[in-house]
Design a protein around this motif. Structure first.
Motif, PDB file in Angstrom:
ATOM      1  N   SER A  29       7.407 -23.109   7.792  1.00  9.26           N
ATOM      2  CA  SER A  29       8.595 -22.660   7.072  1.00  9.26           C
ATOM      3  C   SER A  29       8.882 -21.214   7.477  1.00  9.26           C
ATOM      4  CB  SER A  29       8.363 -22.731   5.558  1.00  9.26           C
ATOM      5  OG  SER A  29       9.324 -21.954   4.867  1.00  9.26           O
ATOM      6  N   TYR A  30      10.020 -20.987   8.116  1.00  8.38           N
ATOM      7  CA  TYR A  30      10.329 -19.646   8.620  1.00  8.38           C
ATOM      8  C   TYR A  30      10.277 -18.614   7.500  1.00  8.38           C
ATOM      9  CZ  TYR A  30      12.855 -15.707  10.611  1.00  8.38           C
ATOM     10  OH  TYR A  30      13.214 -14.448  11.027  1.00  8.38           O
ATOM     11  N   TYR A  31      10.917 -18.929   6.382  1.00  8.17           N
ATOM     12  CA  TYR A  31      10.992 -17.955   5.284  1.00  8.17           C
ATOM     13  C   TYR A  31       9.602 -17.611   4.747  1.00  8.17           C
ATOM     14  CZ  TYR A  31      12.019 -15.940   0.712  1.00  8.17           C
ATOM     15  OH  TYR A  31      12.058 -15.113  -0.383  1.00  8.17           O
ATOM     16  N   ILE A  32       8.796 -18.627   4.472  1.00  7.96           N
ATOM     17  CA  ILE A  32       7.475 -18.376   3.894  1.00  7.96           C
ATOM     18  C   ILE A  32       6.550 -17.714   4.913  1.00  7.96           C
ATOM     19  CG2 ILE A  32       5.417 -19.450   2.884  1.00  7.96           C
ATOM     20  CD1 ILE A  32       7.207 -21.526   1.618  1.00  7.96           C
ATOM     21  N   GLU A  33       6.644 -18.110   6.168  1.00  7.86           N
ATOM     22  CA  GLU A  33       5.820 -17.480   7.202  1.00  7.86           C
ATOM     23  C   GLU A  33       6.171 -16.003   7.333  1.00  7.86           C
ATOM     24  OE1 GLU A  33       3.317 -18.750   8.495  1.00  7.86           O
ATOM     25  OE2 GLU A  33       3.555 -20.892   8.888  1.00  7.86           O
ATOM     26  N   GLN A  34       7.454 -15.678   7.315  1.00 11.25           N
ATOM     27  CA  GLN A  34       7.874 -14.274   7.404  1.00 11.25           C
ATOM     28  C   GLN A  34       7.425 -13.486   6.174  1.00 11.25           C
ATOM     29  OE1 GLN A  34       9.655 -12.477   9.899  1.00 11.25           O
ATOM     30  NE2 GLN A  34       8.988 -14.255  11.072  1.00 11.25           N
ATOM     31  N   LEU A  35       7.559 -14.103   5.002  1.00 10.95           N
ATOM     32  CA  LEU A  35       7.151 -13.440   3.770  1.00 10.95           C
ATOM     33  C   LEU A  35       5.641 -13.232   3.749  1.00 10.95           C
ATOM     34  CD1 LEU A  35       8.308 -12.332   1.134  1.00 10.95           C
ATOM     35  CD2 LEU A  35       7.978 -14.591   0.107  1.00 10.95           C
ATOM     36  N   THR A  36       4.895 -14.215   4.220  1.00 11.37           N
ATOM     37  CA  THR A  36       3.439 -14.095   4.315  1.00 11.37           C
ATOM     38  C   THR A  36       3.060 -12.941   5.231  1.00 11.37           C
ATOM     39  OG1 THR A  36       3.129 -16.477   3.964  1.00 11.37           O
ATOM     40  CG2 THR A  36       1.306 -15.274   4.990  1.00 11.37           C
ATOM     41  N   GLY A  37       3.726 -12.856   6.370  1.00 12.21           N
ATOM     42  CA  GLY A  37       3.451 -11.770   7.313  1.00 12.21           C
ATOM     43  C   GLY A  37       3.754 -10.408   6.726  1.00 12.21           C
ATOM     44  N   SER A  38       4.842 -10.309   5.965  1.00  8.53           N
ATOM     45  CA  SER A  38       5.220  -9.042   5.354  1.00  8.53           C
ATOM     46  C   SER A  38       4.205  -8.613   4.290  1.00  8.53           C
ATOM     47  CB  SER A  38       6.613  -9.166   4.724  1.00  8.53           C
ATOM     48  OG  SER A  38       6.987  -7.956   4.101  1.00  8.53           O
ATOM     49  N   VAL A  39       3.798  -9.571   3.434  1.00  8.94           N
ATOM     50  CA  VAL A  39       2.786  -9.254   2.411  1.00  8.94           C
ATOM     51  C   VAL A  39       1.480  -8.829   3.072  1.00  8.94           C
ATOM     52  CG1 VAL A  39       1.358 -10.218   0.555  1.00  8.94           C
ATOM     53  CG2 VAL A  39       3.791 -10.774   0.663  1.00  8.94           C
ATOM     54  N   ALA A  40       1.083  -9.560   4.108  1.00  8.02           N
ATOM     55  CA  ALA A  40      -0.167  -9.250   4.807  1.00  8.02           C
ATOM     56  C   ALA A  40      -0.121  -7.859   5.426  1.00  8.02           C
ATOM     57  CB  ALA A  40      -0.437 -10.297   5.881  1.00  8.02           C
ATOM     58  N   GLU A  41       1.005  -7.522   6.040  1.00  7.73           N
ATOM     59  CA  GLU A  41       1.142  -6.217   6.699  1.00  7.73           C
ATOM     60  C   GLU A  41       1.016  -5.068   5.699  1.00  7.73           C
ATOM     61  OE1 GLU A  41       4.496  -3.652   9.226  1.00  7.73           O
ATOM     62  OE2 GLU A  41       4.829  -5.782   8.797  1.00  7.73           O
ATOM     63  N   HIS A  42       1.748  -5.165   4.596  1.00  7.94           N
ATOM     64  CA  HIS A  42       1.725  -4.081   3.606  1.00  7.94           C
ATOM     65  C   HIS A  42       0.391  -4.031   2.856  1.00  7.94           C
ATOM     66  CE1 HIS A  42       6.109  -4.390   4.270  1.00  7.94           C
ATOM     67  NE2 HIS A  42       6.113  -3.108   3.952  1.00  7.94           N
ATOM     68  N   ALA A  43      -0.189  -5.187   2.574  1.00  6.31           N
ATOM     69  CA  ALA A  43      -1.483  -5.212   1.895  1.00  6.31           C
ATOM     70  C   ALA A  43      -2.578  -4.640   2.790  1.00  6.31           C
ATOM     71  CB  ALA A  43      -1.833  -6.639   1.474  1.00  6.31           C
ATOM     72  N   TRP A  44      -2.511  -4.941   4.079  1.00  4.24           N
ATOM     73  CA  TRP A  44      -3.507  -4.414   5.016  1.00  4.24           C
ATOM     74  C   TRP A  44      -3.422  -2.889   5.102  1.00  4.24           C
ATOM     75  CZ3 TRP A  44      -7.847  -5.962   6.819  1.00  4.24           C
ATOM     76  CH2 TRP A  44      -8.428  -5.357   7.946  1.00  4.24           C
ATOM     77  N   SER A  45      -2.202  -2.377   5.081  1.00  4.79           N
ATOM     78  CA  SER A  45      -2.007  -0.921   5.106  1.00  4.79           C
ATOM     79  C   SER A  45      -2.610  -0.262   3.859  1.00  4.79           C
ATOM     80  CB  SER A  45      -0.511  -0.603   5.214  1.00  4.79           C
ATOM     81  OG  SER A  45      -0.291   0.790   5.169  1.00  4.79           O
ATOM     82  N   MET A  46      -2.369  -0.867   2.700  1.00  8.06           N
ATOM     83  CA  MET A  46      -2.926  -0.338   1.455  1.00  8.06           C
ATOM     84  C   MET A  46      -4.442  -0.463   1.442  1.00  8.06           C
ATOM     85  SD  MET A  46      -1.986  -1.413  -2.463  1.00  8.06           S
ATOM     86  CE  MET A  46      -2.851  -0.635  -3.841  1.00  8.06           C
ATOM     87  N   PHE A  47      -4.958  -1.596   1.923  1.00  4.68           N
ATOM     88  CA  PHE A  47      -6.400  -1.802   1.983  1.00  4.68           C
ATOM     89  C   PHE A  47      -7.066  -0.744   2.850  1.00  4.68           C
ATOM     90  CE2 PHE A  47      -9.839  -3.558   4.606  1.00  4.68           C
ATOM     91  CZ  PHE A  47     -10.785  -3.841   3.638  1.00  4.68           C
ATOM     92  N   ARG A  48      -6.483  -0.458   3.997  1.00  6.55           N
ATOM     93  CA  ARG A  48      -7.046   0.552   4.898  1.00  6.55           C
ATOM     94  C   ARG A  48      -7.028   1.933   4.257  1.00  6.55           C
ATOM     95  NH1 ARG A  48      -4.859   0.324  10.881  1.00  6.55           N
ATOM     96  NH2 ARG A  48      -6.511   1.888  11.025  1.00  6.55           N
ATOM     97  N   SER A  49      -5.983   2.216   3.488  1.00  5.87           N
ATOM     98  CA  SER A  49      -5.895   3.497   2.784  1.00  5.87           C
ATOM     99  C   SER A  49      -7.016   3.628   1.746  1.00  5.87           C
ATOM    100  CB  SER A  49      -4.524   3.623   2.102  1.00  5.87           C
ATOM    101  OG  SER A  49      -4.438   4.805   1.355  1.00  5.87           O
ATOM    102  N   ILE A  50      -7.294   2.526   1.046  1.00  6.57           N
ATOM    103  CA  ILE A  50      -8.385   2.531   0.060  1.00  6.57           C
ATOM    104  C   ILE A  50      -9.718   2.781   0.751  1.00  6.57           C
ATOM    105  CG2 ILE A  50      -9.678   1.091  -1.578  1.00  6.57           C
ATOM    106  CD1 ILE A  50      -7.006  -0.334  -2.188  1.00  6.57           C
TER     107      ILE A  50
END
Length: 233
Positions: free
Chosen positions: A186-207
């Motif tokens: 699903s294009y929409y869900i795959e894109q949304l998953t990628g966006s959540v993963a990207e921002h969460a990974w950035s926050m995780f690295r900051s922690i």
């Protein structure tokens, strides 16, 4: 916990011994990105603490599972769970856990306490259905669908039966248990998953850069971040 893992290894016992839980973050008002990042940071804290006590990350991961709560934001909740699984695999590889020994993220999902209404509890049947469906599509290994009157009183036999039947309908009539990843492609869900993963990974690295989950929790920065989000909500 380290002793318990050693005992299970010695006796060849397969068990879940501890949980990295995102429920408290969700119910306090965190965003999906915050939930993913903080839960993974807590899991890494477990791995690091156990590693200091002689338990390898690969071994510790086999005895750990994850708990999340899902709200009514249907597609976002699906993306949150899918992103969590992808990032956990990425984290384990950073601990030099090879693909052959990689333990997939096992998740127990609860329908949201935060999104239940007290004043019109019948609406919670609909919300519980949406949340349970999102959990299933997101790849949950087990689901707890809360009784619709849980915030009003002690759950009765009728509300428990409704919760049970919601799961049966999704399993037996919607057949959601027969597909490994219903959202794949699903294009929409795959894109949304990628966006959540990207921002969460950035926050995780900051922690991690600031000393890890325990340090951030002790300093109060985690609580302050969630409080700010909850206030906006």
């Amino acid at each position: 916990l380290a002793d318990a893992i050693r005992f299970c290894e010695e006796k060849n016992i397969s068990a879940t011994l501890f949980t990295a839980s995102g429920d408290c973050f969700h119910n306090a008002g965190a965003t999906a990105v915050q939930e993913v990042a903080l839960t993974l940071a807590a899991a890494v804290e477990y791995l690091n603490q156990l590693s200091d006590r002689g338990i390898s990350p690969e071994l510790a991961a086999r005895y750990m599972h994850f708990s999340f709560s899902v709200g009514t934001n249907f597609f976002m909740e699906i993306a949150k769970l899918r992103a969590s699984k992808a990032l956990w695999a990425k984290i384990l590889k950073h601990f030099v856990v090879h693909d052959d020994n990689l333990t997939p993220m096992r998740t127990h999902i609860r329908t949201s306490w935060r999104y239940q209404t007290t004043f019109d509890p019948w609406v919670n049947m609909l919300r519980g259905t949406v949340e349970s469906m999102a959990a299933s599509i997101g790849g949950a290994n087990s689901i707890r669908t809360a009784p619709f009157d849980e915030t009003v009183c002690e759950a009765g036999e009728f509300s428990k039966r409704v919760s049970r039947n919601i799961q049966l309908v999704l399993q037996e009539e919607a057949h959601l248990g027969q597909v490994v990843d219903p959202a794949a492609g699903s294009y929409y869900i795959e894109q949304l998953t990628g966006s959540v993963a990207e921002h969460a990974w950035s926050m995780f690295r900051s922690i991690e850069k600031n000393g890890g989950f325990l340090a951030e929790l002790t300093s109060g920065s985690i609580q302050d971040g969630i409080a700010g989000t909850a206030e906006k909500k």
